[in-house]
Motif scaffolding. Structure first.
Motif, PDB file in Angstrom:
ATOM      1  N   ASN A 293       0.962  -1.583  -0.307  1.00 42.11           N
ATOM      2  CA  ASN A 293       0.119  -0.195   0.057  1.00 42.11           C
ATOM      3  C   ASN A 293       0.862   1.152   0.358  1.00 42.11           C
ATOM      4  N   LEU A 294       2.334   1.141  -0.151  1.00 41.68           N
ATOM      5  CA  LEU A 294       3.003   2.204   0.592  1.00 41.68           C
ATOM      6  C   LEU A 294       2.757   3.039  -1.293  1.00 41.68           C
ATOM      7  N   PRO A 295       3.261   4.253  -1.035  1.00 37.16           N
ATOM      8  CA  PRO A 295       2.938   5.129  -2.698  1.00 37.16           C
ATOM      9  C   PRO A 295       4.225   4.278  -3.414  1.00 37.16           C
ATOM     10  N   GLN A 296       3.891   4.024  -5.016  1.00 34.12           N
ATOM     11  CA  GLN A 296       5.413   3.852  -5.889  1.00 34.12           C
ATOM     12  C   GLN A 296       5.425   4.860  -6.431  1.00 34.12           C
ATOM     13  N   ASP A 297       7.046   4.941  -6.867  1.00 32.33           N
ATOM     14  CA  ASP A 297       7.167   5.869  -8.079  1.00 32.33           C
ATOM     15  C   ASP A 297       7.195   5.342  -9.325  1.00 32.33           C
ATOM     16  N   SER A 298       6.588   5.849 -10.052  1.00 32.18           N
ATOM     17  CA  SER A 298       6.035   4.847 -11.724  1.00 32.18           C
ATOM     18  C   SER A 298       6.795   4.772 -12.142  1.00 32.18           C
ATOM     19  N   ASP A 299       8.360   6.025 -12.315  1.00 28.11           N
ATOM     20  CA  ASP A 299       8.821   5.761 -13.120  1.00 28.11           C
ATOM     21  C   ASP A 299      10.327   5.290 -12.909  1.00 28.11           C
ATOM     22  N   SER A 300      10.052   3.571 -11.621  1.00 29.87           N
ATOM     23  CA  SER A 300      10.760   3.043 -11.765  1.00 29.87           C
ATOM     24  C   SER A 300      10.622   2.104 -12.038  1.00 29.87           C
ATOM     25  N   PRO A 301      11.569   1.452 -12.283  1.00 28.64           N
ATOM     26  CA  PRO A 301      11.947  -0.202 -12.462  1.00 28.64           C
ATOM     27  C   PRO A 301      10.991  -1.106 -12.247  1.00 28.64           C
ATOM     28  N   MET A 302       9.548  -1.621 -12.883  1.00 29.53           N
ATOM     29  CA  MET A 302       9.154  -2.308 -11.771  1.00 29.53           C
ATOM     30  C   MET A 302       9.478  -3.077 -10.928  1.00 29.53           C
ATOM     31  N   THR A 303       9.116  -3.721 -10.295  1.00 27.14           N
ATOM     32  CA  THR A 303       9.473  -4.429  -8.663  1.00 27.14           C
ATOM     33  C   THR A 303       9.862  -5.887  -9.304  1.00 27.14           C
ATOM     34  N   GLY A 304      10.865  -6.217  -8.211  1.00 25.60           N
ATOM     35  CA  GLY A 304      10.481  -8.089  -8.538  1.00 25.60           C
ATOM     36  C   GLY A 304       9.574  -8.933  -8.605  1.00 25.60           C
ATOM     37  N   ASP A 305       8.681  -8.300  -7.753  1.00 21.00           N
ATOM     38  CA  ASP A 305       7.229  -9.162  -7.851  1.00 21.00           C
ATOM     39  C   ASP A 305       6.281  -8.901  -8.629  1.00 21.00           C
ATOM     40  N   GLN A 306       6.464  -8.158  -9.305  1.00 23.95           N
ATOM     41  CA  GLN A 306       6.108  -7.468 -11.061  1.00 23.95           C
ATOM     42  C   GLN A 306       6.000  -8.164 -11.724  1.00 23.95           C
ATOM     43  N   ALA A 307       7.693  -8.002 -11.724  1.00 26.37           N
ATOM     44  CA  ALA A 307       8.395  -9.548 -13.050  1.00 26.37           C
ATOM     45  C   ALA A 307       8.023 -10.669 -12.881  1.00 26.37           C
ATOM     46  N   ASP A 308       8.748 -10.867 -11.840  1.00 30.23           N
ATOM     47  CA  ASP A 308       7.634 -12.294 -11.859  1.00 30.23           C
ATOM     48  C   ASP A 308       6.348 -13.489 -11.976  1.00 30.23           C
ATOM     49  N   LEU A 309       5.318 -11.618 -11.688  1.00 33.37           N
ATOM     50  CA  LEU A 309       4.229 -12.055 -11.835  1.00 33.37           C
ATOM     51  C   LEU A 309       3.951 -12.201 -13.998  1.00 33.37           C
ATOM     52  N   LEU A 310       5.013 -11.111 -13.724  1.00 34.44           N
ATOM     53  CA  LEU A 310       4.348 -10.405 -15.480  1.00 34.44           C
ATOM     54  C   LEU A 310       5.328 -11.686 -16.575  1.00 34.44           C
ATOM     55  N   GLN A 311       5.989 -12.648 -16.167  1.00 34.85           N
ATOM     56  CA  GLN A 311       6.811 -13.673 -16.663  1.00 34.85           C
ATOM     57  C   GLN A 311       6.163 -14.711 -16.874  1.00 34.85           C
TER      58      GLN A 311
ATOM     59  N   ALA B 176      11.223  -6.828 -19.879  1.00 36.38           N
ATOM     60  CA  ALA B 176      11.726  -6.467 -18.530  1.00 36.38           C
ATOM     61  C   ALA B 176      11.818  -5.030 -18.411  1.00 36.38           C
ATOM     62  N   SER B 177      11.884  -4.120 -20.116  1.00 34.09           N
ATOM     63  CA  SER B 177      12.141  -3.144 -19.276  1.00 34.09           C
ATOM     64  C   SER B 177      11.206  -1.826 -18.885  1.00 34.09           C
ATOM     65  N   LEU B 178      10.342  -3.062 -18.791  1.00 40.50           N
ATOM     66  CA  LEU B 178       8.781  -2.033 -18.018  1.00 40.50           C
ATOM     67  C   LEU B 178       9.138  -1.088 -16.484  1.00 40.50           C
ATOM     68  N   THR B 179       8.054   0.176 -16.228  1.00 38.86           N
ATOM     69  CA  THR B 179       9.122   0.734 -15.284  1.00 38.86           C
ATOM     70  C   THR B 179       7.485   0.338 -13.974  1.00 38.86           C
ATOM     71  N   GLN B 180       7.145   0.634 -13.274  1.00 34.33           N
ATOM     72  CA  GLN B 180       5.841  -0.241 -12.383  1.00 34.33           C
ATOM     73  C   GLN B 180       5.070   0.598 -12.675  1.00 34.33           C
TER      74      GLN B 180
ATOM     75  N   LEU C 269       1.922  -2.396 -13.943  1.00 33.69           N
ATOM     76  CA  LEU C 269       0.671  -2.731 -13.946  1.00 33.69           C
ATOM     77  C   LEU C 269      -0.531  -3.065 -14.073  1.00 33.69           C
ATOM     78  N   ALA C 270      -0.159  -2.046 -15.494  1.00 40.25           N
ATOM     79  CA  ALA C 270      -1.265  -1.489 -17.173  1.00 40.25           C
ATOM     80  C   ALA C 270      -1.342  -2.824 -17.372  1.00 40.25           C
ATOM     81  N   ARG C 271       0.505  -3.536 -18.036  1.00 38.95           N
ATOM     82  CA  ARG C 271       0.222  -4.745 -18.631  1.00 38.95           C
ATOM     83  C   ARG C 271       0.470  -5.903 -17.666  1.00 38.95           C
ATOM     84  N   ILE C 272       0.414  -6.656 -16.677  1.00 37.75           N
ATOM     85  CA  ILE C 272      -0.714  -7.019 -15.175  1.00 37.75           C
ATOM     86  C   ILE C 272      -1.758  -7.061 -15.968  1.00 37.75           C
TER      87      ILE C 272
END
Length: 70
Positions: free
Chosen positions: A16-34, A46-50, A54-57
């Protein structure tokens, strides 16, 4: 001493913590996306931002749910 009004940060609150949308995706996001990309036979980027991740997920989940309901 911790003030009585202080709210402890629990592991569940980390999402629930705010995320920087311009930062690279998190490891959890990458795992889920894979996993989702594999299930949908879509390429993994692998180059998506956070925010892009989220939109791709959400897109892939919608695509997979539609396919599963046919």
């Amino acid at each position: 001493m911790i003030p009585p009004t202080a709210k402890p940060i629990l592991a569940d609150d980390a999402g629930n913590l705010p995320q920087d949308s311009d930062s690279p995706m998190t490891g959890d996001q990458a795992d889920l996306l894979q996993v989702l990309c594999g299930e949908a036979s879509e390429p993994f980027d692998a180059s998506l931002t956070q925010s892009q991740a989220l939109a791709r997920i959400e897109e892939l989940r919608g695509h997979l749910n539609t396919d599963l309901n046919l």
